[in-house]
Each structure stands twice: as C-alpha cells, then as structure tokens.
Scaffold this active site. Structure first.
Site, PDB file in Angstrom:
ATOM      1  N   GLY A  63      36.892  45.306  43.405  1.00 34.42           N
ATOM      2  CA  GLY A  63      37.510  46.628  43.263  1.00 34.42           C
ATOM      3  C   GLY A  63      36.354  47.611  43.219  1.00 34.42           C
ATOM      4  O   GLY A  63      35.380  47.362  42.516  1.00 34.42           O
ATOM      5  N   GLU A 117      30.732  44.954  31.181  1.00 35.77           N
ATOM      6  CA  GLU A 117      31.922  45.492  30.502  1.00 35.77           C
ATOM      7  C   GLU A 117      32.184  44.778  29.178  1.00 35.77           C
ATOM      8  O   GLU A 117      32.594  45.409  28.200  1.00 35.77           O
ATOM      9  CB  GLU A 117      33.135  45.373  31.435  1.00 35.77           C
ATOM     10  N   ASP A 145      39.912  51.153  30.836  1.00 36.47           N
ATOM     11  CA  ASP A 145      39.096  51.653  31.951  1.00 36.47           C
ATOM     12  C   ASP A 145      39.273  53.151  32.144  1.00 36.47           C
ATOM     13  O   ASP A 145      38.362  53.849  32.581  1.00 36.47           O
ATOM     14  CB  ASP A 145      39.553  50.974  33.254  1.00 36.47           C
TER      15      ASP A 145
HETATM   16  N1  LIG Z   1      24.618  38.841  47.576  1.00 32.16           N
HETATM   17  C1  LIG Z   1      25.774  39.511  47.695  1.00 32.16           C
HETATM   18  N2  LIG Z   1      25.934  40.416  48.674  1.00 32.16           N
HETATM   19  C2  LIG Z   1      27.082  41.094  48.810  1.00 32.16           C
HETATM   20  N3  LIG Z   1      28.139  40.932  47.999  1.00 32.16           N
HETATM   21  C3  LIG Z   1      28.055  40.038  46.984  1.00 32.16           C
HETATM   22  C4  LIG Z   1      26.877  39.288  46.793  1.00 32.16           C
HETATM   23  N4  LIG Z   1      27.091  38.472  45.713  1.00 32.16           N
HETATM   24  C5  LIG Z   1      28.352  38.716  45.267  1.00 32.16           C
HETATM   25  N5  LIG Z   1      28.935  39.667  46.032  1.00 32.16           N
HETATM   26  C6  LIG Z   1      30.301  40.190  45.937  1.00 32.16           C
HETATM   27  O1  LIG Z   1      30.585  40.791  44.683  1.00 32.16           O
HETATM   28  C7  LIG Z   1      32.013  40.874  44.554  1.00 32.16           C
HETATM   29  C8  LIG Z   1      32.424  40.635  43.100  1.00 32.16           C
HETATM   30  O2  LIG Z   1      31.966  41.710  42.333  1.00 32.16           O
HETATM   31  P1  LIG Z   1      32.519  41.960  40.849  1.00 32.16           P
HETATM   32  O3  LIG Z   1      31.978  43.273  40.398  1.00 32.16           O
HETATM   33  O4  LIG Z   1      32.250  40.754  40.026  1.00 32.16           O
HETATM   34  O5  LIG Z   1      34.052  42.115  41.189  1.00 32.16           O
HETATM   35  P2  LIG Z   1      35.360  42.192  40.293  1.00 32.16           P
HETATM   36  O6  LIG Z   1      34.950  42.498  38.883  1.00 32.16           O
HETATM   37  O7  LIG Z   1      36.084  43.339  40.916  1.00 32.16           O
HETATM   38  O8  LIG Z   1      36.026  40.873  40.459  1.00 32.16           O
HETATM   39  C9  LIG Z   1      32.589  39.848  45.517  1.00 32.16           C
HETATM   40  O9  LIG Z   1      33.213  40.553  46.582  1.00 32.16           O
HETATM   41  C10 LIG Z   1      31.363  39.114  46.022  1.00 32.16           C
HETATM   42  O10 LIG Z   1      31.546  38.716  47.334  1.00 32.16           O
HETATM   43  C1  LIG Z   2      39.954  48.795  38.070  1.00 32.48           C
HETATM   44  C2  LIG Z   2      39.586  47.662  38.933  1.00 32.48           C
HETATM   45  O1  LIG Z   2      39.759  47.721  40.108  1.00 32.48           O
HETATM   46  O2  LIG Z   2      39.009  46.596  38.326  1.00 32.48           O
HETATM   47  P1  LIG Z   2      38.285  45.354  39.050  1.00 32.48           P
HETATM   48  O3  LIG Z   2      37.221  45.932  39.932  1.00 32.48           O
HETATM   49  O4  LIG Z   2      37.676  44.560  37.912  1.00 32.48           O
HETATM   50  O5  LIG Z   2      39.316  44.614  39.830  1.00 32.48           O
HETATM   51 MG   LIG Z   3      35.238  44.138  37.727  1.00 32.96          MG
END
Ligand SMILES: Nc1ncnc2c1ncn2[C@@H]1O[C@H](COP(=O)(O)OP(=O)(O)O)[C@@H](O)[C@H]1O
Ligand SMILES: CC(=O)OP(=O)(O)O
Ligand SMILES: [Mg+2]
Length: 414
Positions: free
Chosen positions: A216, A401, A152
């Site tokens: 994140g 990703e 990253d």
């Molecule tokens: N319709 C929506 N409105 C707002 N937030 C959403 C919606 N659908 C999913 N999310 C949010 O997206 C987030 C996950 O995003 P993602 O980029 O997959 O996270 P990560 O890779 O960090 O786990 C969660 O906090 C989820 O609640």
């Molecule tokens: C860097 C980082 O926070 O990654 P993720 O959003 O996937 O948790």
């Molecule tokens: Mg992520």
C-alpha cells in the site's frame, strides 16, 4: 520480571508482531511475522536476540486472525523466549487500526470504544476488519491485558478543511463521514520524529515530503511538523497505485468496468460487506493486475522481464512525481528532505534513483554508491544526498509502526 508490551500490525496480506520491554524508549525483545497470507504458502519470519529464522509454513493460515494466533502461540511456547510465556507477562497490547474516523489519538479498548470502532468498520471494511477481529480475540483469550488502538488516520487530523473536504453535497458528506482522512500516519509519525532528530531540527520546524511506498503506498506533505496533505483519502484506495490497488482513477470508470459495480462482492462474508467495485479496485488492480506479481522486487529491475513490468514501474514513478511536484509547491519550495520509506522505498535503489533524477530540477541529487548500498539493519535514517546541494536532502528512513505504537503506549503510561 517486568511486563512487556506487544504491538500488532495486521495487514491484508501480513501480520507483524513485536514484543517490547516496558521502558522508554522500548527495546524489541522478539519480532515475528507471517506474510503471503493471500498467496500461500505463508512465510514465517522470527527473530529474537541473535536468533533469526525463516520458514514456509505447512499450516493453512488464510486469515490475519489465524496468523496472529499462530504467532502468539509460537512465541509463548518458545523455551528460549522465557520473558514472554503467557498472558501474565504482558502489560498492554497495541493494535494498528487503519481507519480511526475522527479519533485524533490512541484509544484504550472498552465495550464502548469497541462499539464505536465497530461502527467505523462500514467505512473501511477491508482495512479495519482484521484488526478488530484480533482485538476481539485478545479480549476473549487474554482478558487481563488492556488493548490500545493506534490509528493510521490520526496523524492527518491537521489537514486544512479545503484539503479534507470533497466538493460534494455537504449534508450527505457530513452525515456519512465522507472526507479525506489519510493513512500510514503511525509510520509518518515515526519518520517525522526520526528524521527531525537526524537533521537536528525541532519537529515543529521540519518540512518534509515523505513517501511510504509498500504494497500500500502513500505520500505526505509535512509542514512545520504537521500533515498538510496526503495522497490517500476516505479509504486507502485513493492516490498512488499499490500491489493490488488501483489508486486514483476516474470514479465513473467502475460503472463502465462492470454492471455489478454496486452489488455485494462474492468476497463479502456474513460479517464483512464490500461492493464489487471496491473489491475490484482494492484487490484485483495495481501492479498485480498489470504483471501478475505483487512483488515489486520483480518489477523494479534494470531489465524488466516484460513490457508490462516496465509499464507498472513507469506508472508508479509518474504518479509519485505528480505528488512530489504538488507538495513541493504547497510547501513553498521549503523542503528539508525527500524521504523514502516503506518496503519498496527502503529497498528499491532503482526507484529512488529514477525519482531523484526526475527531481533534479528541484535541486535533488543523490550519491549513487550510498543509494545502492542502502541502510544497515540498525540504521534508522540514512542520508543518500550528494554533497550539500541547493535542494532538499534525500533520505531513507526504515519505518517501524510497531515501535511507534509501543513508544507512545509506554510514554503515556510511565
Ligand atoms: N528489493 C526490493 N525491491 C523492490 N521492492 C521490494 C524489495 N524488497 C521488498 N519489496 C517490496 O516491498 C513490498 C512490501 O512492503 P511493506 O511496506 O512491507 O508493505 P505492506 O506493509 O503494505 O504489506 C512488497 O511489494 C515487496 O515486493
Ligand atoms: C493503509 C495501508 O494501505 O496500509 P498497508 O500499506 O499496511 O496495507
Ligand atoms: Mg504496511
């Protein structure tokens, strides 16, 4: 049969794996993910061809390593997925590793490079531990397949020295690697290429403010195709708040929060040491600490269920705006587009609308219908701008990703 490439994206609460054909550009064969590892029951999502499947799992999968094993077994054993049945069908495994220290490029795993990455684990135990466990597992259980790690932090190697340097004793800083690294770079690299293509501009002439807002969250200023600033720092804790992360706070706060700040957190294990302060700020903060939920979909609603939900939404909006203003000025006002990405950036029309309205002064204007509709599944970049305004365009980019890793892995080897 030609071999495939497996891309693995292990987070603290989810593991996503995708199998790709070994061709340029790669084509996804199957996609499987487990989310909710930290809030059981874990949910499995599985897709190949036209088959789409979602289920809550009974299995106890409390770590990303267990989840990865489960996903791999499930894909290998699926009779309908005959292209991927065993180790011999794989050419490479690509791993997302959040913290890559000074690495500027991907690294093929050998005993030596693995040692180097293990040394980095101290700097980012919360973020690198699971990925390294999965790499160790792959070396043991799929020994004939090469693992390649993508970082990253690599995308941000272009940060100027005055951005990457913290004003602290430089002897201590250099000896301990204490500087801004920045993260979500695999995602920013995918977004830069996709958006430049969409705008029909060469990357080296593309200026963007990109928001990767998921559990994140970070934001990045891209000038002429290069990262010139980003909100995360030494670790992914800095900058914007997240689902369970505080984002920026006054660093002295931790000593007022608890006298145990520097002690080892009870969440530490034999292999992974983290301090109480890091545990609190990474895992017991963010919008979960305000509202009780990590799901931003429950917070980003027209009529929030409580004052705390409204506050969590307003805080995220406020912090993002601070960076947009900052980066707009750093880019000299020459911004091709504001880009919304990440689970929340891609799905929350309300967050996009709120931010766009507050950026009116920069000439940003969005089409409400296009914004509410959002992108189709196969639409990588969508323009939600209204007319040909004076200011930056507003775009949604469905970041990927896993694709980005497979793309570079194959491009470098074909
Ligand atoms: N319709 C929506 N409105 C707002 N937030 C959403 C919606 N659908 C999913 N999310 C949010 O997206 C987030 C996950 O995003 P993602 O980029 O997959 O996270 P990560 O890779 O960090 O786990 C969660 O906090 C989820 O609640
Ligand atoms: C860097 C980082 O926070 O990654 P993720 O959003 O996937 O948790
Ligand atoms: Mg992520």
């Amino acid at each position: 049969m030609a071999k495939s490439v497996l891309a693995v994206n292990a987070g603290s609460s989810s593991v996503k794996i995708t199998f790709y054909t070994f061709e340029n550009p790669p084509r996804a064969i199957a996609d499987a993910q487990i989310s909710g590892i930290t809030a059981p029951p874990p949910t499995l999502k599985y897709q190949h061809g036209s088959v789409k499947h979602k289920e809550e799992l009974q299995e106890k999968l409390s770590t990303p390593q267990d989840s990865f094993k489960y996903l791999l077994k499930r894909c290998f054993n699926d009779p309908e997925l005959s292209e991927i049945a065993s180790e011999s069908d794989l050419a490479y495994i690509c791993h997302r590793v959040v913290h890559g220290g000074d690495y500027r490029d991907s690294v093929e795993i050998t005993d030596e490079s693995l040692h180097h990455l293990e040394a980095l684990e101290d700097l980012a135990p919360l973020h690198n531990f699971s990925a390294l466990e999965i790499i160790r597992l792959c070396r043991k259980e799929l020994p004939s397949v090469s693992s390649v790690t993508f970082f990253d932090s690599a995308f941000h190697h272009t940060l100027p020295d005055y951005v990457r340097t913290y004003p602290i004793d430089q002897g201590v800083a250099k000896a301990n690697g204490l500087r801004k690294y920045g993260f979500h770079g695999i995602s920013y690299s995918f977004i830069l290429r996709s958006v430049a293509q969409f705008l029909r501009k060469p990357q080296e002439k593309t200026n963007l403010i990109v928001m990767h807002i998921g559990s994140g969250a970070s934001i990045c200023a891209i000038k002429e195709g290069k990262s010139i600033d980003t909100s995360m720092g030494l670790t992914p804790l800095a900058g914007l708040p997240g689902a369970t992360r505080s984002g920026d706070i006054d660093p002295s706060l931790v000593f007022h929060y608890t006298n145990d700040a520097g002690k080892l957190s009870p969440a530490s294990t034999k292999e992974m040491h983290i301090s109480t302060a890091e545990d609190i700020l990474n895992k017991k903060s963010g919008w979960k600490s305000l509202t009780g939920t990590t799901d931003f979909a429950e917070i980003a609603v027209e009529n929030p269920p409580s004052e705390a939900h409204k506050l969590a939404f307003d805080i995220l909006v406020d912090r993002i705006l601070g960076y947009i203003g900052n980066y707009y000025v750093k880019l000299g006002g020459e911004v091709d587009a504001l880009v919304f990405a990440g689970g929340i950036g891609e799905k929350s029309a309300l967050l996009r609308r709120t931010l766009s309205e507050k950026c009116k002064t920069l000439g940003v204007a969005i089409d409400p219908q296009a914004n509410d509709k959002g992108p189709q599944d196969d639409e990588t970049v969508m323009d939600i701008s209204k007319g040909a305004g004076k200011g930056p365009r507003a775009l949604i980019c469905q970041t990927n990703e896993q694709f980005e890793m497979a793309y570079h892995c194959i491009r470098a080897r074909s």
